[in-house]
Design a protein around this motif. Structure first.
Motif, PDB file in Angstrom:
ATOM      1  N   GLU A  95       0.832  -1.190   0.000  1.00 32.39           N
ATOM      2  CA  GLU A  95       0.000   0.000   0.000  1.00 32.39           C
ATOM      3  C   GLU A  95       0.876   1.252   0.000  1.00 32.39           C
ATOM      4  OE1 GLU A  95      -2.644  -0.061   3.294  1.00 32.39           O
ATOM      5  OE2 GLU A  95      -3.832  -1.749   2.548  1.00 32.39           O
ATOM      6  N   LEU A  96       0.343   2.315  -0.601  1.00 32.37           N
ATOM      7  CA  LEU A  96       1.041   3.593  -0.563  1.00 32.37           C
ATOM      8  C   LEU A  96       0.747   4.271   0.766  1.00 32.37           C
ATOM      9  CD1 LEU A  96       0.549   5.111  -4.130  1.00 32.37           C
ATOM     10  CD2 LEU A  96       2.498   3.858  -3.220  1.00 32.37           C
ATOM     11  N   SER A  97       1.828   4.675   1.464  1.00 36.75           N
ATOM     12  CA  SER A  97       1.706   5.325   2.764  1.00 36.75           C
ATOM     13  C   SER A  97       2.332   6.713   2.664  1.00 36.75           C
ATOM     14  CB  SER A  97       2.408   4.492   3.842  1.00 36.75           C
ATOM     15  OG  SER A  97       2.413   5.149   5.075  1.00 36.75           O
ATOM     16  N   GLN A  98       1.537   7.759   2.903  1.00 39.43           N
ATOM     17  CA  GLN A  98       2.035   9.126   2.750  1.00 39.43           C
ATOM     18  C   GLN A  98       3.056   9.454   3.822  1.00 39.43           C
ATOM     19  OE1 GLN A  98      -0.987  11.994   1.851  1.00 39.43           O
ATOM     20  NE2 GLN A  98       0.210  13.675   2.692  1.00 39.43           N
ATOM     21  N   ARG A  99       4.200   9.990   3.416  1.00 35.80           N
ATOM     22  CA  ARG A  99       5.302  10.258   4.326  1.00 35.80           C
ATOM     23  C   ARG A  99       5.090  11.509   5.158  1.00 35.80           C
ATOM     24  NH1 ARG A  99      10.412   8.462   3.570  1.00 35.80           N
ATOM     25  NH2 ARG A  99      10.806   9.831   5.341  1.00 35.80           N
ATOM     26  N   LEU A 100       4.582  12.572   4.560  1.00 34.93           N
ATOM     27  CA  LEU A 100       4.456  13.829   5.274  1.00 34.93           C
ATOM     28  C   LEU A 100       3.405  14.687   4.605  1.00 34.93           C
ATOM     29  CD1 LEU A 100       7.273  16.274   4.283  1.00 34.93           C
ATOM     30  CD2 LEU A 100       6.969  14.088   3.172  1.00 34.93           C
ATOM     31  N   ASP A 101       3.009  15.736   5.315  1.00 34.78           N
ATOM     32  CA  ASP A 101       2.030  16.669   4.783  1.00 34.78           C
ATOM     33  C   ASP A 101       2.660  17.440   3.627  1.00 34.78           C
ATOM     34  OD1 ASP A 101       0.196  18.607   4.241  1.00 34.78           O
ATOM     35  OD2 ASP A 101      -0.131  19.195   6.322  1.00 34.78           O
ATOM     36  N   PRO A 102       2.069  17.399   2.435  1.00 35.81           N
ATOM     37  CA  PRO A 102       2.686  18.077   1.285  1.00 35.81           C
ATOM     38  C   PRO A 102       2.778  19.590   1.462  1.00 35.81           C
ATOM     39  CG  PRO A 102       0.466  17.347   0.772  1.00 35.81           C
ATOM     40  CD  PRO A 102       0.827  16.707   2.069  1.00 35.81           C
ATOM     41  N   LYS A 103       1.980  20.152   2.368  1.00 37.59           N
ATOM     42  CA  LYS A 103       2.042  21.601   2.573  1.00 37.59           C
ATOM     43  C   LYS A 103       3.373  22.020   3.184  1.00 37.59           C
ATOM     44  CE  LYS A 103      -2.290  21.956   1.343  1.00 37.59           C
ATOM     45  NZ  LYS A 103      -2.633  22.467   0.008  1.00 37.59           N
ATOM     46  N   ASN A 104       4.126  21.054   3.725  1.00 35.53           N
ATOM     47  CA  ASN A 104       5.395  21.381   4.362  1.00 35.53           C
ATOM     48  C   ASN A 104       6.547  21.528   3.369  1.00 35.53           C
ATOM     49  OD1 ASN A 104       4.167  21.286   6.845  1.00 35.53           O
ATOM     50  ND2 ASN A 104       4.679  19.151   7.200  1.00 35.53           N
ATOM     51  N   ILE A 105       6.300  21.249   2.117  1.00 35.26           N
ATOM     52  CA  ILE A 105       7.387  21.280   1.132  1.00 35.26           C
ATOM     53  C   ILE A 105       7.356  22.609   0.398  1.00 35.26           C
ATOM     54  CG2 ILE A 105       8.433  20.130  -0.841  1.00 35.26           C
ATOM     55  CD1 ILE A 105       7.140  17.599  -0.009  1.00 35.26           C
ATOM     56  N   GLY A 106       8.081  23.570   0.926  1.00 36.94           N
ATOM     57  CA  GLY A 106       8.299  24.817   0.213  1.00 36.94           C
ATOM     58  C   GLY A 106       7.056  25.671   0.028  1.00 36.94           C
ATOM     59  N   SER A 107       7.259  26.810  -0.577  1.00 33.06           N
ATOM     60  CA  SER A 107       6.162  27.736  -0.868  1.00 33.06           C
ATOM     61  C   SER A 107       6.358  28.256  -2.284  1.00 33.06           C
ATOM     62  CB  SER A 107       6.155  28.887   0.139  1.00 33.06           C
ATOM     63  OG  SER A 107       5.139  29.801  -0.157  1.00 33.06           O
ATOM     64  N   PHE A 108       5.732  27.616  -3.248  1.00 30.91           N
ATOM     65  CA  PHE A 108       5.848  28.062  -4.632  1.00 30.91           C
ATOM     66  C   PHE A 108       4.510  27.867  -5.340  1.00 30.91           C
ATOM     67  CE2 PHE A 108       7.785  23.963  -3.812  1.00 30.91           C
ATOM     68  CZ  PHE A 108       7.145  23.088  -4.669  1.00 30.91           C
ATOM     69  N   ALA A 109       3.441  28.218  -4.633  1.00 29.86           N
ATOM     70  CA  ALA A 109       2.087  27.966  -5.131  1.00 29.86           C
ATOM     71  C   ALA A 109       1.780  28.739  -6.413  1.00 29.86           C
ATOM     72  CB  ALA A 109       1.063  28.311  -4.054  1.00 29.86           C
ATOM     73  N   LYS A 110       2.422  29.875  -6.614  1.00 28.49           N
ATOM     74  CA  LYS A 110       2.079  30.680  -7.785  1.00 28.49           C
ATOM     75  C   LYS A 110       2.646  30.097  -9.079  1.00 28.49           C
ATOM     76  CE  LYS A 110       6.060  33.770  -7.270  1.00 28.49           C
ATOM     77  NZ  LYS A 110       6.486  35.179  -7.099  1.00 28.49           N
ATOM     78  N   ASP A 111       3.647  29.206  -8.960  1.00 29.30           N
ATOM     79  CA  ASP A 111       4.279  28.651 -10.155  1.00 29.30           C
ATOM     80  C   ASP A 111       3.550  27.389 -10.598  1.00 29.30           C
ATOM     81  OD1 ASP A 111       6.014  30.692 -10.128  1.00 29.30           O
ATOM     82  OD2 ASP A 111       7.782  29.519  -9.617  1.00 29.30           O
ATOM     83  N   LEU A 112       2.504  27.562 -11.384  1.00 23.75           N
ATOM     84  CA  LEU A 112       1.743  26.416 -11.878  1.00 23.75           C
ATOM     85  C   LEU A 112       2.322  25.958 -13.224  1.00 23.75           C
ATOM     86  CD1 LEU A 112      -1.836  27.729 -11.033  1.00 23.75           C
ATOM     87  CD2 LEU A 112      -0.266  26.458  -9.583  1.00 23.75           C
ATOM     88  N   GLU A 113       1.507  25.230 -13.970  1.00 20.69           N
ATOM     89  CA  GLU A 113       1.881  24.727 -15.293  1.00 20.69           C
ATOM     90  C   GLU A 113       3.156  23.884 -15.222  1.00 20.69           C
ATOM     91  OE1 GLU A 113       1.915  27.764 -18.304  1.00 20.69           O
ATOM     92  OE2 GLU A 113       0.309  28.884 -17.317  1.00 20.69           O
ATOM     93  N   TRP A 114       3.135  22.888 -14.347  1.00 16.03           N
ATOM     94  CA  TRP A 114       4.304  22.020 -14.207  1.00 16.03           C
ATOM     95  C   TRP A 114       4.501  21.182 -15.459  1.00 16.03           C
ATOM     96  CZ3 TRP A 114       7.248  23.556 -10.536  1.00 16.03           C
ATOM     97  CH2 TRP A 114       6.717  24.130  -9.382  1.00 16.03           C
ATOM     98  N   VAL A 115       5.746  21.056 -15.867  1.00 15.04           N
ATOM     99  CA  VAL A 115       6.098  20.291 -17.066  1.00 15.04           C
ATOM    100  C   VAL A 115       6.522  18.870 -16.687  1.00 15.04           C
ATOM    101  CG1 VAL A 115       7.653  20.119 -19.046  1.00 15.04           C
ATOM    102  CG2 VAL A 115       6.831  22.354 -18.275  1.00 15.04           C
ATOM    103  N   LYS A 116       7.482  18.775 -15.775  1.00 15.97           N
ATOM    104  CA  LYS A 116       8.057  17.466 -15.476  1.00 15.97           C
ATOM    105  C   LYS A 116       8.718  17.502 -14.105  1.00 15.97           C
ATOM    106  CE  LYS A 116       8.813  13.276 -17.126  1.00 15.97           C
ATOM    107  NZ  LYS A 116       7.684  12.372 -17.383  1.00 15.97           N
ATOM    108  N   MET A 117       8.817  16.307 -13.510  1.00 14.63           N
ATOM    109  CA  MET A 117       9.478  16.129 -12.214  1.00 14.63           C
ATOM    110  C   MET A 117      10.349  14.877 -12.329  1.00 14.63           C
ATOM    111  SD  MET A 117       7.615  15.693  -8.516  1.00 14.63           S
ATOM    112  CE  MET A 117       6.577  14.385  -9.141  1.00 14.63           C
TER     113      MET A 117
END
Length: 458
Positions: A95-117
């Motif tokens: 099963e997939l188990s979430q490691r941490l709250d995603p809100k804790n990873i940085g602050s870059f909410a204004k940069d949308l239109e993600w291409v790749k990770m």
């Protein structure tokens, strides 16, 4: 000396070849229409799908596999197209188990239109980092783990890469210098860019290496980088809008690997997904069967369509890599070892081993043996009682038989007398039925009757 040098070169080449083969890999993808995380695993010639997670969100943009915590197990990292929502999942107990709250990873909410990770290792430690690219401002972000925290930072010249028409991104040591490069794909007549990273900065765009001008005018829509021909060197693989799949070398040699019928290739990755020790190309496309596996056999590029996996729409990203159950630390660190107990055969449970017990079947912990014949007293008493019991039974049976014979001889005369009387009565009854006249056993009576009959006639 030459021999030693040659051996060193061979070892280095062998190490390089192993490093670019992503062995025993699974295929992981997301369907955004159904919000499902799905894996495809190869076993016994068949790819079997498994739903890893049913999400409640329908705005996923990309996913990848990377070992962010350096425990030799890949995590699944996914990003939603709303800004800072990066999700990190461990794979534990299927099963997939979430490691941490995603809100804790940085602050870059204004940069949308993600291409790749993509996963990348820029600081050469045992942990992977995650590199993200968006098209709104053309910015790069690096997510790096620091203990239990994750830090996010912008990288690049003035934190801006100038362009916002990127299609895809990957990372590999494409020039074989021991350092990973960033390979980018643009909607441009010069579609492939190769840049380097050093001390928080990227290669200036004027100095970036540009490749693929031969295929720039046909249109491109997907890219991956890996060792597809298994020669120890990564190649750049590009899917064209014309349905062709191209291989582009670092020296800008372009080769057409195959002509497919797929005009819309969504994403691709390279890994050993059929566990044969050689990399394959995993293709995600807009078709009823969205996954195809390409293998290079000699000079021939062979396609295997995963026909038992269907879904015509909603796919946007695929990642291939080793994705197996992670062992929880509390279980893996310390496993108690119980002492080995000696097995003792003790049939009567009297704590005396069978090989030393003078009476195996009867509980006798004192092991008394009065006559010293190696047979315990309790066993000898049992034998005596058993023998006496048999003699008593024999006498009782014999008495019963004799009594039965005596009774028979006493009753027999009465039975015979009764039978004779019964026979006489039967004879008399028969005689009475045969004559109408009175019957007499006297001879005189018979004579008188005859005389009476003669006188009557006269």
């Amino acid at each position: 000396m030459r021999l030693i040098t040659l051996l060193i070169i061979l070892v280095i080449l062998a190490g390089s070849a192993n490093a670019v083969i992503k062995s025993d890999a699974s295929i992981v993808l997301i369907n955004d229409n159904e919000a499902k995380f799905i894996s495809l695993d190869y076993e016994n010639g068949v790819y079997t799908s498994n739903i890893l997670k049913q999400s409640k969100f329908f705005d996923w943009k990309d996913l990848t596999l990377a070992d962010l915590d350096g425990d030799n197990y890949n995590e699944l990292i996914a990003i939603r197209d709303i800004g800072q929502d990066v999700y990190i999942y461990d794979f534990i107990n299927n099963e997939l188990s979430q490691r941490l709250d995603p809100k804790n990873i940085g602050s870059f909410a204004k940069d949308l239109e993600w291409v790749k990770m993509i996963p990348i290792n820029l600081d050469k430690d045992k942990d992977d980092e995650i590199l993200l690219l968006n098209n709104r401002y053309g910015r790069f972000y690096v997510i790096d783990r620091n203990g239990n925290e994750f830090n996010v930072q912008l990288i690049g010249e003035s934190n801006n890469v100038l362009y916002n028409d990127w299609i895809s991104m990957d990372s590999a040591d494409i020039d074989i210098d021991g350092k990973p490069e960033i390979i980018l794909l643009r909607k441009n007549i010069q579609p492939i860019y190769i840049i380097k990273y050093s001390n928080g900065e990227l290669t200036k765009w004027t100095d970036a290496k540009k490749l693929g001008d031969v295929i720039g005018d046909v249109g491109v829509n997907a890219m991956t980088v890996g060792d597809l021909n298994n020669d120890g060197k990564p190649e750049i693989i590009v899917g064209g809008s014309d349905g062709k799949i191209y291989s582009v070398s670092y020296s800008n040699v372009v080769t057409i690997l195959t002509q497919s019928t797929y005009k819309k290739i969504i994403d691709m990755d390279i890994a050993d997904v059929d566990h044969d020790g050689k990399n394959e190309l995993v293709l995600l496309k807009s078709e009823r069967n969205p996954i195809s596996i390409y293998k290079l056999v000699g000079d021939t590029f062979i396609e295997k369509v995963v026909t038992n996996f269907v879904g015509e729409s909603g796919w946007f990203s695929v990642s291939a890599g080793k994705f197996v159950n992670e062992v929880p630390e509390e279980i893996a660190i310390e496993i108690p070892i119980e002492p080995v107990k000696e097995i003792i055969n003790d049939l009567d449970s009297d704590s005396i081993p069978d090989e030393s017990d003078n009476c195996l079947d009867i509980y006798n912990p004192n092991q008394l043996d009065s006559d010293q014949n190696n047979i315990g007293d309790v066993c000898e008493k049992e034998i005596v009682v058993e023998k006496n019991s048999n003699a008593i039974y024999f006498v009782i049976v014999l008495l019963i038989i004799m009594l039965a014979i005596l009774v028979f001889f006493l009753i027999k005369p009465k039975i015979i007398q009764s039978e004779n009387k019964s026979k006489d009565n039967k004879i008399l009854d028969n005689d009475e039925k045969e004559s109408m006249w009175p019957v007499s056993k006297s001879l005189k009576d018979l004579t008188d009757i005859k005389d009476f009959i003669k006188k009557t006639k006269k």
